[in-house]
Design a protein around this motif. Structure first.
Motif, PDB file in Angstrom:
ATOM      1  N   GLY A 150       0.788  -1.220   0.000  1.00 27.30           N
ATOM      2  CA  GLY A 150       0.000   0.000   0.000  1.00 27.30           C
ATOM      3  C   GLY A 150       0.824   1.275   0.000  1.00 27.30           C
ATOM      4  N   LYS A 151       2.136   1.173  -0.249  1.00 26.66           N
ATOM      5  CA  LYS A 151       3.002   2.357  -0.211  1.00 26.66           C
ATOM      6  C   LYS A 151       3.325   2.911  -1.595  1.00 26.66           C
ATOM      7  N   ALA A 170      -8.171   3.290   4.466  1.00 25.73           N
ATOM      8  CA  ALA A 170      -7.003   2.547   4.959  1.00 25.73           C
ATOM      9  C   ALA A 170      -7.261   2.021   6.364  1.00 25.73           C
ATOM     10  N   GLY A 171      -7.106   0.732   6.516  1.00 23.73           N
ATOM     11  CA  GLY A 171      -7.339   0.104   7.810  1.00 23.73           C
ATOM     12  C   GLY A 171      -8.792  -0.234   8.060  1.00 23.73           C
ATOM     13  N   GLY A 172      -9.687   0.261   7.204  1.00 20.01           N
ATOM     14  CA  GLY A 172     -11.114  -0.009   7.371  1.00 20.01           C
ATOM     15  C   GLY A 172     -11.579  -1.080   6.397  1.00 20.01           C
ATOM     16  N   LYS A 173     -12.812  -1.450   6.500  1.00 20.98           N
ATOM     17  CA  LYS A 173     -13.382  -2.459   5.600  1.00 20.98           C
ATOM     18  C   LYS A 173     -13.888  -1.796   4.333  1.00 20.98           C
ATOM     19  N   THR A 179      -0.915   5.261   2.259  1.00 14.20           N
ATOM     20  CA  THR A 179      -0.227   6.531   2.433  1.00 14.20           C
ATOM     21  C   THR A 179      -0.674   7.524   1.370  1.00 14.20           C
ATOM     22  N   LEU A 180      -0.659   8.806   1.727  1.00 16.38           N
ATOM     23  CA  LEU A 180      -1.004   9.861   0.756  1.00 16.38           C
ATOM     24  C   LEU A 180      -0.041   9.874  -0.425  1.00 16.38           C
ATOM     25  N   LYS A 181       1.178   9.397  -0.217  1.00 13.84           N
ATOM     26  CA  LYS A 181       2.177   9.406  -1.291  1.00 13.84           C
ATOM     27  C   LYS A 181       1.867   8.397  -2.390  1.00 13.84           C
TER      28      LYS A 181
END
Length: 180
Positions: A107-108, A134-137, A166-168
């Motif tokens: 995810g980066k 991110a981190g959610g379902k 990440t925003l990047k």
């Protein structure tokens, strides 16, 4: 000036004869899907809520639409969407490589490798960046591990969450490209 460049390539498959003395069959060409839309700069108001989750997120609402413009089904498994920052993929050892078979989803970097799924003629797949979740379902959405079903809110398209963390891992609004 804002620009995004879209690249795609066709894949060819050659079938070899099995029995000696037989003529080789004609070259079979597999037609890839087409990238038909890229949203790299979500509008700043509620119209920017492209994933229809009830909130506009500049990164999470970015998407790429891939459609089957052929007369036959297209298997998407193994096709990948990447942007310029992810041209070299990360492996499990943290090294960079061009070998997608060794890619580790972290995810980066904006890399999305399609899981096993098929697009019928005229059908599309929409891949959202997903940063806002991110981190959610991602309820009902497909991921890099498993495809979701047809989504009526998106005209029967297969809808995926790329699960960027990440925003990047987003498209550059001032110049970038995405490749299939």
């Amino acid at each position: 000036m804002r620009a995004i460049f879209i690249l795609a390539c066709a894949a060819g498959v050659v079938v070899q004869p099995k029995a000696p003395g037989t003529k080789p069959p004609a070259k079979a060409v597999t037609t890839p899907p087409s990238m038909t839309e890229v949203l790299y700069d979500a509008p700043k108001d509620q119209a920017g809520d492209a994933d229809q989750d009830g909130k506009r997120n500049a990164t999470g609402d970015e998407f790429v639409e891939v459609c089957n413009t052929t007369g036959g089904a297209i298997e998407l498994k193994g096709y990948a969407l990447i942007d310029s920052d992810a041209w070299w993929f990360r492996t499990e050892e943290g090294k960079r490589t061009l070998d997608l078979t060794r890619y580790k989803h972290d995810g980066k970097d904006f890399v999305f490798v399609f899981p096993a799924c098929s697009l019928a003629p005229g059908q599309c797949a929409v891949v959202f960046n997903g940063y806002s979740r991110a981190g959610g379902k991602s309820s009902g959405l497909g991921t890099h591990e498993k495809a979701g079903g047809k989504n009526d809110r998106f005209g029967g398209a297969l809808v995926f969450d790329a699960e960027m963390k990440t925003l990047k891992a987003s498209f550059g609004n001032d110049g970038d490209w995405v490749a299939l």
